[in-house]
Design a protein around this motif. Structure first.
Motif, PDB file in Angstrom:
ATOM      1  N   SER A   2       0.834  -1.194   0.000  1.00 42.47           N
ATOM      2  CA  SER A   2       0.000   0.000   0.000  1.00 42.47           C
ATOM      3  C   SER A   2       0.872   1.249   0.000  1.00 42.47           C
ATOM      4  N   ASN A   3       0.510   2.198  -0.868  1.00 44.98           N
ATOM      5  CA  ASN A   3       1.231   3.469  -0.915  1.00 44.98           C
ATOM      6  C   ASN A   3       0.414   4.595  -0.300  1.00 44.98           C
ATOM      7  N   LYS A   4      -0.740   4.253   0.275  1.00 44.24           N
ATOM      8  CA  LYS A   4      -1.588   5.274   0.871  1.00 44.24           C
ATOM      9  C   LYS A   4      -0.984   5.760   2.181  1.00 44.24           C
ATOM     10  N   PRO A   5      -1.094   7.052   2.454  1.00 41.28           N
ATOM     11  CA  PRO A   5      -0.612   7.563   3.753  1.00 41.28           C
ATOM     12  C   PRO A   5      -1.377   6.927   4.902  1.00 41.28           C
ATOM     13  N   HIS A   6      -0.711   6.709   5.993  1.00 39.12           N
ATOM     14  CA  HIS A   6      -1.349   6.143   7.173  1.00 39.12           C
ATOM     15  C   HIS A   6      -1.999   7.261   7.980  1.00 39.12           C
ATOM     16  N   ARG A   7      -3.201   6.979   8.415  1.00 34.53           N
ATOM     17  CA  ARG A   7      -3.978   7.935   9.210  1.00 34.53           C
ATOM     18  C   ARG A   7      -3.948   7.451  10.654  1.00 34.53           C
ATOM     19  N   ILE A   8      -3.363   8.257  11.527  1.00 31.83           N
ATOM     20  CA  ILE A   8      -2.927   7.803  12.849  1.00 31.83           C
ATOM     21  C   ILE A   8      -3.730   8.440  13.964  1.00 31.83           C
ATOM     22  N   ALA A   9      -4.044   7.612  14.969  1.00 31.22           N
ATOM     23  CA  ALA A   9      -4.565   8.122  16.238  1.00 31.22           C
ATOM     24  C   ALA A   9      -3.424   8.076  17.244  1.00 31.22           C
ATOM     25  N   MET A  10      -3.082   9.215  17.800  1.00 25.01           N
ATOM     26  CA  MET A  10      -2.013   9.303  18.799  1.00 25.01           C
ATOM     27  C   MET A  10      -2.648   9.303  20.181  1.00 25.01           C
ATOM     28  N   LEU A  11      -2.311   8.295  20.973  1.00 21.84           N
ATOM     29  CA  LEU A  11      -2.829   8.225  22.333  1.00 21.84           C
ATOM     30  C   LEU A  11      -1.763   8.739  23.286  1.00 21.84           C
ATOM     31  N   GLY A  12      -1.977   9.911  23.837  1.00 22.30           N
ATOM     32  CA  GLY A  12      -1.022  10.487  24.773  1.00 22.30           C
ATOM     33  C   GLY A  12      -0.415  11.770  24.258  1.00 22.30           C
ATOM     34  N   THR A  13      -0.337  12.762  25.140  1.00 23.57           N
ATOM     35  CA  THR A  13       0.217  14.063  24.759  1.00 23.57           C
ATOM     36  C   THR A  13       1.381  14.466  25.651  1.00 23.57           C
ATOM     37  N   GLY A  14       2.004  13.466  26.291  1.00 29.01           N
ATOM     38  CA  GLY A  14       3.191  13.736  27.099  1.00 29.01           C
ATOM     39  C   GLY A  14       4.436  13.831  26.229  1.00 29.01           C
ATOM     40  N   LEU A  15       5.588  13.713  26.852  1.00 28.51           N
ATOM     41  CA  LEU A  15       6.851  13.854  26.125  1.00 28.51           C
ATOM     42  C   LEU A  15       6.967  12.834  25.001  1.00 28.51           C
ATOM     43  N   TYR A  37      -5.651  11.645  21.419  1.00 31.53           N
ATOM     44  CA  TYR A  37      -6.364  11.406  22.676  1.00 31.53           C
ATOM     45  C   TYR A  37      -5.510  11.912  23.829  1.00 31.53           C
ATOM     46  N   SER A  38      -6.145  12.631  24.740  1.00 31.61           N
ATOM     47  CA  SER A  38      -5.492  13.079  25.967  1.00 31.61           C
ATOM     48  C   SER A  38      -6.494  12.967  27.101  1.00 31.61           C
ATOM     49  N   ARG A  39      -6.004  12.653  28.278  1.00 29.54           N
ATOM     50  CA  ARG A  39      -6.880  12.621  29.453  1.00 29.54           C
ATOM     51  C   ARG A  39      -7.241  14.026  29.911  1.00 29.54           C
ATOM     52  N   SER A  40      -6.520  15.014  29.380  1.00 28.55           N
ATOM     53  CA  SER A  40      -6.786  16.420  29.689  1.00 28.55           C
ATOM     54  C   SER A  40      -7.298  17.125  28.431  1.00 28.55           C
ATOM     55  N   GLU A  41      -8.499  17.665  28.489  1.00 26.97           N
ATOM     56  CA  GLU A  41      -9.042  18.372  27.325  1.00 26.97           C
ATOM     57  C   GLU A  41      -8.179  19.580  26.970  1.00 26.97           C
ATOM     58  N   GLU A  42      -7.705  20.274  27.989  1.00 31.78           N
ATOM     59  CA  GLU A  42      -6.854  21.449  27.751  1.00 31.78           C
ATOM     60  C   GLU A  42      -5.572  21.062  27.030  1.00 31.78           C
ATOM     61  N   ARG A  43      -4.942  19.970  27.505  1.00 28.37           N
ATOM     62  CA  ARG A  43      -3.704  19.525  26.882  1.00 28.37           C
ATOM     63  C   ARG A  43      -3.957  18.978  25.476  1.00 28.37           C
ATOM     64  N   GLY A  44      -5.070  18.260  25.305  1.00 20.26           N
ATOM     65  CA  GLY A  44      -5.410  17.717  23.990  1.00 20.26           C
ATOM     66  C   GLY A  44      -5.621  18.811  22.965  1.00 20.26           C
ATOM     67  N   LYS A  45      -6.325  19.867  23.366  1.00 21.80           N
ATOM     68  CA  LYS A  45      -6.577  20.992  22.459  1.00 21.80           C
ATOM     69  C   LYS A  45      -5.279  21.689  22.078  1.00 21.80           C
ATOM     70  N   ALA A  46      -4.422  21.933  23.067  1.00 15.92           N
ATOM     71  CA  ALA A  46      -3.141  22.605  22.794  1.00 15.92           C
ATOM     72  C   ALA A  46      -2.249  21.751  21.899  1.00 15.92           C
ATOM     73  N   PHE A  47      -2.225  20.444  22.143  1.00 21.52           N
ATOM     74  CA  PHE A  47      -1.402  19.534  21.354  1.00 21.52           C
ATOM     75  C   PHE A  47      -1.887  19.505  19.910  1.00 21.52           C
ATOM     76  N   ALA A  48      -3.207  19.432  19.728  1.00 17.85           N
ATOM     77  CA  ALA A  48      -3.782  19.411  18.380  1.00 17.85           C
ATOM     78  C   ALA A  48      -3.444  20.695  17.623  1.00 17.85           C
ATOM     79  N   ILE A  53      -3.414  18.997  14.146  1.00 14.56           N
ATOM     80  CA  ILE A  53      -4.169  17.743  14.146  1.00 14.56           C
ATOM     81  C   ILE A  53      -5.658  18.091  14.109  1.00 14.56           C
ATOM     82  N   PRO A  54      -6.420  17.532  13.157  1.00 15.18           N
ATOM     83  CA  PRO A  54      -7.816  17.937  12.970  1.00 15.18           C
ATOM     84  C   PRO A  54      -8.731  17.706  14.174  1.00 15.18           C
ATOM     85  N   LYS A  55      -8.468  16.640  14.960  1.00 12.58           N
ATOM     86  CA  LYS A  55      -9.424  16.268  15.989  1.00 12.58           C
ATOM     87  C   LYS A  55      -8.716  15.871  17.274  1.00 12.58           C
ATOM     88  N   TYR A  56      -9.285  16.261  18.411  1.00 10.56           N
ATOM     89  CA  TYR A  56      -8.789  15.791  19.700  1.00 10.56           C
ATOM     90  C   TYR A  56      -9.972  15.312  20.528  1.00 10.56           C
TER      91      TYR A  56
END
Length: 400
Positions: A2-15, A37-48, A53-56
């Motif tokens: 497959s040459n299609k780009p991979h669409r990734i879900a990142m779990l965690g917004t730490g180091l 995905y982040s356990r903190s909405e504030e951190r998830g929004k900032a990371f996105a 990143i389109p969605k958190y």
């Protein structure tokens, strides 16, 4: 393929999530994190926002089941790995999990069984096995440059982890051994041969500096079925930055690598460096040792390339969940040995490597009457041979 780009879900917004996302977005540009995905909405929004990143979301299941996602990268605390992997199996998503795979060998075995039963691609994100220096050294070892490997040593030491959960015995499953020793064990396995079984461990571990339940320093010896010895040293109380060094010795040579503290990039400032210096750097003034391309130097670039190339080809990567399971089994033996002060067996319920391995004899024949010990060249050009008489056991020398 497959040459299609991979669409990734990142779990965690730490180091580690930051390092993974930086590597993916800056080095494998077609493959992008689409959901974080982040356990903190504030951190998830900032990371996105930081990584475009389109969605958190604060729902792990929502991130994993998203129909646009084909690959999940786990960069979460150790106690959350099982839940994340179980969901990846439920929704049939490719899964890449950070190190260590689990807190114990038994937990790791359950994870391995789950992904194999689900038939999904699984990769163990052991970045330090993928550093450019390690990969080059490993190829040299495979080419026979140092002969038969007899000893490997890996050291990782720094002032301690960034996040509070690392210091919590129940959440992490241990201290410096489970956090750093997992790197060292797998590096040595690659050098010695991953088809060679680790059989027993002798370990010292102690809490020397930090007021925690887990160990902040440890040293261990891991003996392999072919007689090779792996040695690791780990510390959460080492001052001065992050010390990453490996050595591997064999019958014909030795390789030494220094990955981080001596990078060839040195800077002195009497002021204060205004930007990030390097992971675990303790100072922003005085003598500094920045890293030109940190994610590449630490192996993230080659690691994700290996993962996605094998995902595309339908083949196994260099590091799978099985490797993570073996590492956890060795760690279990380390913790047991640290308590009993004895050599403890490595308990592997599912060994898939060689079973015909024995320790080689050190006796190499020179002639019918002598064993060969050593050749040495003298300053005047002559050659000295050190020998052992077979019948008497006497050690003699001959100058040729």
């Amino acid at each position: 393929m497959s040459n299609k780009p991979h669409r990734i879900a990142m779990l965690g917004t730490g180091l580690i999530g930051w390092f993974y996302t930086k590597s993916l977005h800056e080095h494998r540009r077609p493959d992008r994190v689409q959901v974080v995905y982040s356990r903190s909405e504030e951190r998830g929004k900032a990371f996105a926002e930081e990584w475009n990143i389109p969605k958190y979301t604060t729902s792990m299941e929502e991130a994993i089941k998203d129909k646009s996602i084909n690959t999940v990268v786990i960069g979460l605390p150790n106690d959350l790995h099982f839940e994340a992997i179980k969901l990846c199996c439920k929704y049939k998503k490719n899964v890449l999990c950070t190190k260590p795979l689990a807190r114990t060998g038994a937990e790791a075995k359950k994870m391995l069984d789950m992904v194999e039963k689900a038939g999904i691609f699984h990769g163990y994100l052991e970045d330090l096995a993928y550093t450019p220096k390690t990969l080059h050294a490993l190829q040299s070892v495979k080419n026979g440059v140092i002969g038969r490997v007899t000893w490997a040593r890996s050291r990782e030491a720094h002032p301690g982890p960034h996040s509070s959960w690392f210091w919590d015995l129940k959440k992490a499953g241990g201290g410096a051994i489970v956090d750093l020793g997992c790197h060292c064990i797998e590096i040595a396995r690659n050098y010695i041969g991953k088809d060679i079984k680790p059989v027993e461990v002798m370990c010292w571990a102690a809490t020397q500096v930090k007021p925690i339940e887990a160990e902040d320093n440890a040293i261990a010896l891991v003996k392999y079925a072919n007689g090779a010895i792996a040695q690791f040293e780990v510390s959460w109380s080492f001052r001065g930055g992050m010390d990453l060094r490996d050595e591997v010795a064999g019958t014909e040579g030795v390789i030494r690598t220094d990955h981080f503290m001596r990078t060839g990039f040195e800077m002195f400032t009497a002021a204060t460096e205004a930007s990030y210096v390097a992971e675990k750097a303790e100072s922003a003034s005085g003598w500094l040792f920045p890293v030109g391309d940190e994610v590449n130097s630490l192996g993230y670039t080659h690691m994700f390339t290996d993962m996605f190339d094998n995902m595309d080809n339908g083949t196994e990567p260099m590091e799978t969940f099985y490797d993570g399971y073996i590492v956890n089994a060795v760690i279990d033996a380390c913790y047991k040995s640290a308590k009993t002060k004895k050599w403890e067996p490595v308990m592997i319920k599912d060994w898939r490597g060689r079973t015909d391995v024995t320790e080689p004899s050190p006796f190499v024949e020179y002639d019918a009457d002598h064993w060969h010990i050593k050749d040495e060249f003298l300053p005047d050009g002559r050659k000295k041979v050190i020998l052992k008489e077979k019948t008497t056991g006497n050690i003699i020398q001959r100058v040729i």
